[in-house]
Design a protein around this motif. Structure first.
Motif, PDB file in Angstrom:
ATOM      1  N   SER A 121       0.836  -1.199   0.000  1.00 42.50           N
ATOM      2  CA  SER A 121       0.000   0.000   0.000  1.00 42.50           C
ATOM      3  C   SER A 121       0.872   1.249   0.000  1.00 42.50           C
ATOM      4  O   SER A 121       2.010   1.239   0.480  1.00 42.50           O
ATOM      5  N   THR A 122       0.328   2.326  -0.531  1.00 42.33           N
ATOM      6  CA  THR A 122       1.020   3.607  -0.483  1.00 42.33           C
ATOM      7  C   THR A 122       0.923   4.195   0.921  1.00 42.33           C
ATOM      8  O   THR A 122      -0.018   3.898   1.660  1.00 42.33           O
TER       9      THR A 122
ATOM     10  N   SER B 121      -0.599   9.067   0.824  1.00 38.97           N
ATOM     11  CA  SER B 121      -1.988   9.343   0.438  1.00 38.97           C
ATOM     12  C   SER B 121      -2.978   8.543   1.278  1.00 38.97           C
ATOM     13  O   SER B 121      -4.075   9.026   1.574  1.00 38.97           O
ATOM     14  N   SER B 122      -2.609   7.311   1.684  1.00 38.67           N
ATOM     15  CA  SER B 122      -3.501   6.526   2.549  1.00 38.67           C
ATOM     16  C   SER B 122      -3.747   7.249   3.868  1.00 38.67           C
ATOM     17  O   SER B 122      -4.879   7.369   4.328  1.00 38.67           O
TER      18      SER B 122
ATOM     19  N   SER C 272       4.945  -1.464   3.505  1.00 39.06           N
ATOM     20  CA  SER C 272       6.108  -1.227   2.656  1.00 39.06           C
ATOM     21  C   SER C 272       7.229  -2.215   2.954  1.00 39.06           C
ATOM     22  O   SER C 272       7.950  -2.651   2.057  1.00 39.06           O
TER      23      SER C 272
ATOM     24  N   LYS D 133      -5.216   0.824  -1.672  1.00 39.55           N
ATOM     25  CA  LYS D 133      -4.188   1.622  -2.333  1.00 39.55           C
ATOM     26  C   LYS D 133      -3.003   0.758  -2.763  1.00 39.55           C
ATOM     27  O   LYS D 133      -2.711  -0.275  -2.174  1.00 39.55           O
ATOM     28  N   LYS D 134      -2.301   1.233  -3.784  1.00 38.63           N
ATOM     29  CA  LYS D 134      -1.072   0.600  -4.243  1.00 38.63           C
ATOM     30  C   LYS D 134      -0.012   1.678  -4.453  1.00 38.63           C
ATOM     31  O   LYS D 134      -0.311   2.779  -4.919  1.00 38.63           O
ATOM     32  N   SER D 135       1.233   1.339  -4.104  1.00 47.30           N
ATOM     33  CA  SER D 135       2.313   2.326  -4.062  1.00 47.30           C
ATOM     34  C   SER D 135       3.053   2.445  -5.392  1.00 47.30           C
ATOM     35  O   SER D 135       3.673   1.482  -5.853  1.00 47.30           O
TER      36      SER D 135
ATOM     37  N   GLN E 151       6.992   2.227  -4.484  1.00 41.10           N
ATOM     38  CA  GLN E 151       7.487   0.856  -4.366  1.00 41.10           C
ATOM     39  C   GLN E 151       7.449   0.144  -5.716  1.00 41.10           C
ATOM     40  O   GLN E 151       8.344  -0.650  -6.044  1.00 41.10           O
TER      41      GLN E 151
ATOM     42  N   HIS F  76      -2.742   4.316  -9.893  1.00 41.17           N
ATOM     43  CA  HIS F  76      -2.291   5.301  -8.903  1.00 41.17           C
ATOM     44  C   HIS F  76      -3.077   6.608  -9.034  1.00 41.17           C
ATOM     45  O   HIS F  76      -3.579   7.147  -8.041  1.00 41.17           O
TER      46      HIS F  76
END
Length: 325
Positions: free
Chosen positions: A115-116, A119-120, A142, A276-278, A281, A307
């Motif tokens: 996850s990011t 922003s999360s 992360s 969410k997705k980073s 990363q 994103h």
């Protein structure tokens, strides 16, 4: 709304992200490995510095305060590293998608990413959720991703490249990502306040390195002709699929958190951390997992679309929910 979008990430950096793709299209030779500018090599060194600063900003107190709600943590991490890839695999089997397609590989790659962080946490704060739990889950995600993401990708990449080996890839990620985080975390008590004071400058550095990674990746892809035959219609369909996928995950997490009887604050944290997705990363791990720079730009495209769309849709939802509570 413009201020809100800027706060969660749809700001100058987002438009720079679009801009560097156009730059890569018109000036691809500058970002190639053989270019005298050495931009890919600069980006590689910058990655470790990014994660060193990330470790510096990790507060032990904030992490400890979010440890107690284990059911919440398990659901978020299971969604991030389990629900996402299982949904993609199910849809692939249902639709009969070609697993060798780079777009398909890119979609699966985004599904197994952590996850990011920023922003999360911002969206949880806007929607008035459980902020300590959000900080804990976004941060721990992360670190877990360094091991889980290559593990998920190993089966797929071994089919594409018989020379792919999981252990060297994981070891390299530990050296380039985990070790700088640990060093930064150890130095938090000495340099943490300095990092917070200059957070804006460090954020600009992070964004510059990500732009470099995206630019050099797309330079290689455009120079290698990887986007030939792809129309705007194809890209529009991919964007629509990414948006639909976001709402599918978001809806499933809403049902699960409601079924488990979570409070409003915890439900918000599940939804905005678990969906969410980073990009950070994804760009960093992509340079390790996909050593062929020509393919990396295509693989990163679904992640970049997801994103942007997760920021847009998530910020609207967070603002609406926050105004009601």
């Amino acid at each position: 709304m413009l201020r809100l979008l800027a706060k969660v990430g749809l700001n100058g950096f987002f438009f720079c992200l679009i801009g560097v793709i156009f730059l890569a299209y018109y000036f691809p030779t500058i970002g190639l490995h053989e270019s005298p500018w050495h931009l890919p090599q600069i980006a590689e060194y910058g990655v470790s510095i990014i994660f060193f600063f990330y470790g510096l900003k990790l507060s032990p107190q904030k992490l400890k305060s979010g440890l107690t709600n284990w059911k919440l943590h398990i659901l978020i991490q299971t969604a991030t590293f389990g629900l996402f890839p299982l949904l993609i695999l199910s849809l692939q089997n249902l639709l009969g998608v070609d697993k060798t397609s780079l777009f398909w590989i890119g979609i699966f790659y985004l599904a197994v990413l952590p996850s990011t962080v920023s922003s999360s946490v911002v969206m949880v704060a806007i929607a008035k959720g459980n902020l300590p739990a959000a900080i804990f889950n976004a941060s721990i995600s992360s670190i877990i991703g360094i091991f889980i993401t290559p593990l998920w990708m190993s089966g797929l990449l071994e089919q594409q490249d018989a020379n792919f080996e999981l252990f060297p890839v994981t070891l390299r990620l530990c050296f380039e990502v985990l070790l700088p985080v640990i060093v930064g975390y150890v130095l938090h008590s000495q340099l943490g306040k300095w990092a917070e004071r200059y957070n804006h400058v460090l954020r600009l550095f992070d964004q510059t390195i990500i732009l470099l990674i995206v630019y050099t990746s797309f330079c290689e892809s455009f120079a290698g002709g990887m986007f030939e035959g792809q129309s705007m219609r194809d890209l529009s369909i991919l964007g629509a699929e990414m948006l639909a996928f976001f709402f599918l995950v978001f809806g499933l997490l809403y049902l699960l958190s409601s079924w488990l009887g979570f409070s409003y604050e915890d439900r918000v944290t599940v939804l905005f951390c678990g969906s969410k997705k980073s990009l950070v990363q994804g760009a960093v791990m992509g340079k390790v997992l996909f050593p062929n720079p020509v393919a990396l730009g295509v693989v990163l495209l679904p992640l970049m679309m997801y994103h942007a769309l997760q920021l847009l849709a998530g910020s609207i939802i967070a603002q609406q929910w926050g105004s009601k509570h």
